[in-house]
Enzyme design. Structure first.
Site, PDB file in Angstrom:
ATOM      1  N   ASP A  92      15.557  80.051  75.770  1.00 38.21           N
ATOM      2  CA  ASP A  92      14.773  78.880  75.370  1.00 38.21           C
ATOM      3  C   ASP A  92      13.300  79.275  75.405  1.00 38.21           C
ATOM      4  OD1 ASP A  92      14.108  76.411  74.464  1.00 38.21           O
ATOM      5  OD2 ASP A  92      14.845  75.289  76.194  1.00 38.21           O
ATOM      6  N   CYS A 310      44.716  74.032  86.480  1.00 39.32           N
ATOM      7  CA  CYS A 310      43.634  74.955  86.113  1.00 39.32           C
ATOM      8  C   CYS A 310      44.002  76.402  86.458  1.00 39.32           C
ATOM      9  CB  CYS A 310      42.352  74.547  86.848  1.00 39.32           C
ATOM     10  SG  CYS A 310      40.957  75.635  86.535  1.00 39.32           S
ATOM     11  N   CYS A 312      41.634  78.859  86.809  1.00 35.91           N
ATOM     12  CA  CYS A 312      40.445  79.578  87.287  1.00 35.91           C
ATOM     13  C   CYS A 312      40.726  80.246  88.632  1.00 35.91           C
ATOM     14  CB  CYS A 312      39.249  78.630  87.396  1.00 35.91           C
ATOM     15  SG  CYS A 312      39.112  77.768  88.983  1.00 35.91           S
ATOM     16  N   CYS A 315      41.169  77.830  91.620  1.00 35.27           N
ATOM     17  CA  CYS A 315      42.415  77.045  91.629  1.00 35.27           C
ATOM     18  C   CYS A 315      43.678  77.888  91.733  1.00 35.27           C
ATOM     19  CB  CYS A 315      42.491  76.150  90.391  1.00 35.27           C
ATOM     20  SG  CYS A 315      41.208  74.873  90.374  1.00 35.27           S
ATOM     21  N   HIS A 354      34.953  77.157  88.980  1.00 39.75           N
ATOM     22  CA  HIS A 354      35.879  76.150  88.449  1.00 39.75           C
ATOM     23  C   HIS A 354      35.241  75.333  87.321  1.00 39.75           C
ATOM     24  CE1 HIS A 354      38.767  72.990  87.967  1.00 39.75           C
ATOM     25  NE2 HIS A 354      37.735  72.170  87.978  1.00 39.75           N
TER      26      HIS A 354
HETATM   27  N1  PRF Z   1      13.555  71.728  73.224  1.00 42.69           N
HETATM   28  C1  PRF Z   1      13.719  72.937  73.843  1.00 42.69           C
HETATM   29  N2  PRF Z   1      14.615  73.104  74.821  1.00 42.69           N
HETATM   30  C2  PRF Z   1      15.384  72.068  75.188  1.00 42.69           C
HETATM   31  C3  PRF Z   1      15.269  70.804  74.588  1.00 42.69           C
HETATM   32  C4  PRF Z   1      14.305  70.613  73.543  1.00 42.69           C
HETATM   33  O1  PRF Z   1      14.147  69.551  72.950  1.00 42.69           O
HETATM   34  C5  PRF Z   1      16.206  69.978  75.228  1.00 42.69           C
HETATM   35  C6  PRF Z   1      16.459  68.555  74.959  1.00 42.69           C
HETATM   36  N3  PRF Z   1      17.621  68.068  75.546  1.00 42.69           N
HETATM   37  C7  PRF Z   1      16.842  70.765  76.186  1.00 42.69           C
HETATM   38  N4  PRF Z   1      16.328  72.012  76.153  1.00 42.69           N
HETATM   39  N5  PRF Z   1      12.948  73.968  73.480  1.00 42.69           N
HETATM   40 ZN    ZN Z   2      39.868  75.621  88.617  1.00 44.44          ZN
END
Ligand code: PRF
Ligand code: ZN
Length: 390
Positions: A92, A310, A312, A315, A354
């Site tokens: 991100d 499950c 995993c 579990c 899990h």
């Molecule tokens: N922009 C960016 N990262 C994010 C969001 C966003 O709007 C959101 C919104 N839920 C989560 N992570 N760059």
């Molecule tokens: Zn599990």
């Protein structure tokens, strides 16, 4: 580089089954991406992630810029070599994280000025800087630097005018990101992010302009920002399917298991959320038949695993066989309850395994249902089972 191949589309919804190929390998979609903010999915070894079938994980520009910093990241040739994860990584851009700093930041056309939460240094994050950092991290998918329009601004619900100005800023930043990404000759893939708040017309404008810029993939941002559920569902129903069919679509920071199934039906291919990992650490566990609160005293002497069906590690324990199939080796609810009460490290490690397994397995079941042409039946069964309760 990025290649996206659509394998099947569901006639009864906007759902699709595809293969996304990135520089570090293929990803089968629809997919859930575990969150690894600081270069680790909290408490989970990379080999466990692989065992659970994780195909791509997240990292965070903002956090990794603060610590360990770019010199260390560069000396390891990027995030993969540092955290020892050889499959795809998405990072991100930092916009959303800078946002959470609240009063500590100052936003302008140029970018966001803020004081480092680590040492107080004055820092300036711009679209260009975000691209430079993500290029050093060498993530397979780079996110544009955007402004995540909040649901509330200064104590009132964000107006259309405010949402427009924020959305337009994100569009100008998208252009700058694309120019810098190209200048840096980054070999990975840059995604644009649709904003526009809760306004369908603004979402459409944002989407149309980003599509004109021809990104290899698109995200939907600015949802799950404190709005009522109906508003989120409205944006989900009216946005993903309007994006180009032959490109991957990523819904940022969403959500519950129910949100994921709905998101797939709305045409989303990729999801990330801290919910499975964070809830695991708080003792809220996801199961086929609803959620389980591990801290509840009723689990004090319960020999059953979290979810008898499950498969995993938590579990099934050493046997690898679920209780439903006659295995009896899984860690008991009594034991997990005890580990939590004592603050033992193994507790959150097992519950995180899990919960992530639950999310990854849910996506794998969705993919299988799409391949078999049974997504409608799958949705009905999923809803009924989750509503049954544990
Ligand atoms: N922009 C960016 N990262 C994010 C969001 C966003 O709007 C959101 C919104 N839920 C989560 N992570 N760059
Ligand atoms: Zn599990």
């Amino acid at each position: 580089m990025l290649n996206f191949e659509l394998l099947t589309t569901d006639p009864g919804s906007h759902a699709r089954r595809g293969t996304l190929t990135l520089n570090h390998g293929p990803v089968q979609t629809p997919i859930f991406m575990p969150v690894g903010t600081y270069g680790t999915v909290k408490g989970v070894m990379p080999r466990s992630l692989e065992e659970m079938g994780a195909q791509i994980i997240l990292g965070n520009t903002f956090h990794l810029w603060m610590r360990p910093g770019l010199d260390v990241m560069a000396s390891f040739g990027g995030l993969h070599g540092f955290e020892k994860w050889n499959k795809p990584i998405l990072t991100d851009s930092g916009g959303f994280q800078v946002w959470s700093l609240g009063a500590m930041r100052k936003i302008s056309e140029e970018g966001v000025k803020f004081a480092s939460p680590v040492n107080g240094d004055k820092l300036f994050l711009t679209p260009e800087v975000s691209m430079q950092i993500q290029t050093i991290l060498n993530s397979d998918i780079v996110m544009q630097f955007d402004e995540c329009t909040p649901y509330e601004t200064k104590g009132h619900i964000t107006t259309e005018r405010e949402a427009r100005s924020s959305m337009e800023l994100s569009l100008r930043w998208a252009k700058r990101c694309q120019a810098e990404f190209t200048r840096l000759e980054n070999p990975n893939a840059l995604f644009g992010i649709v904003q526009g708040g809760m306004f369908e017309n603004l979402r459409e404008e944002s989407l149309a302009q980003l599509v004109d810029m021809d990104f290899p993939g698109y995200a939907i941002g600015g949802v799950s920002v404190g709005e009522p559920k109906e508003e989120m569902l409205h944006i989900m129903a009216h946005t993903p399917h309007k994006l180009p069919a032959h490109k991957p679509r990523y819904l940022m920071g969403v959500g519950t298991p129910e949100d994921l199934v709905q998101g797939v039906a709305d045409g989303v291919d990729m999801f990330d959320c801290v919910m499975p990992t964070r809830n695991a650490r708080n003792g809220t566990l996801f199961t086929r038949f609803g959620d389980l609160k591990m801290r509840n005293a009723r689990h004090k002497n319960d020999p059953q695993p979290i979810d008898p069906s499950c498969t995993c590690h938590a579990c099934t324990g050493a046997s690898g066989v679920s209780w439903n199939d006659g295995g009896r080796e899984g860690f008991s609810r009594a034991y997990l309850h005890h580990l939590d009460r004592c603050g033992e490290m193994l507790g959150p490690m097992l519950t995180t395994i899990h919960n992530l397994h639950y999310y990854l397995n849910l996506m794998s079941e969705i993919r299988a249902a799409l391949e078999a042409g049974e997504f409608t039946a799958f949705r009905a069964r999923f809803k009924a089972e989750r509503a049954r309760g544990v």
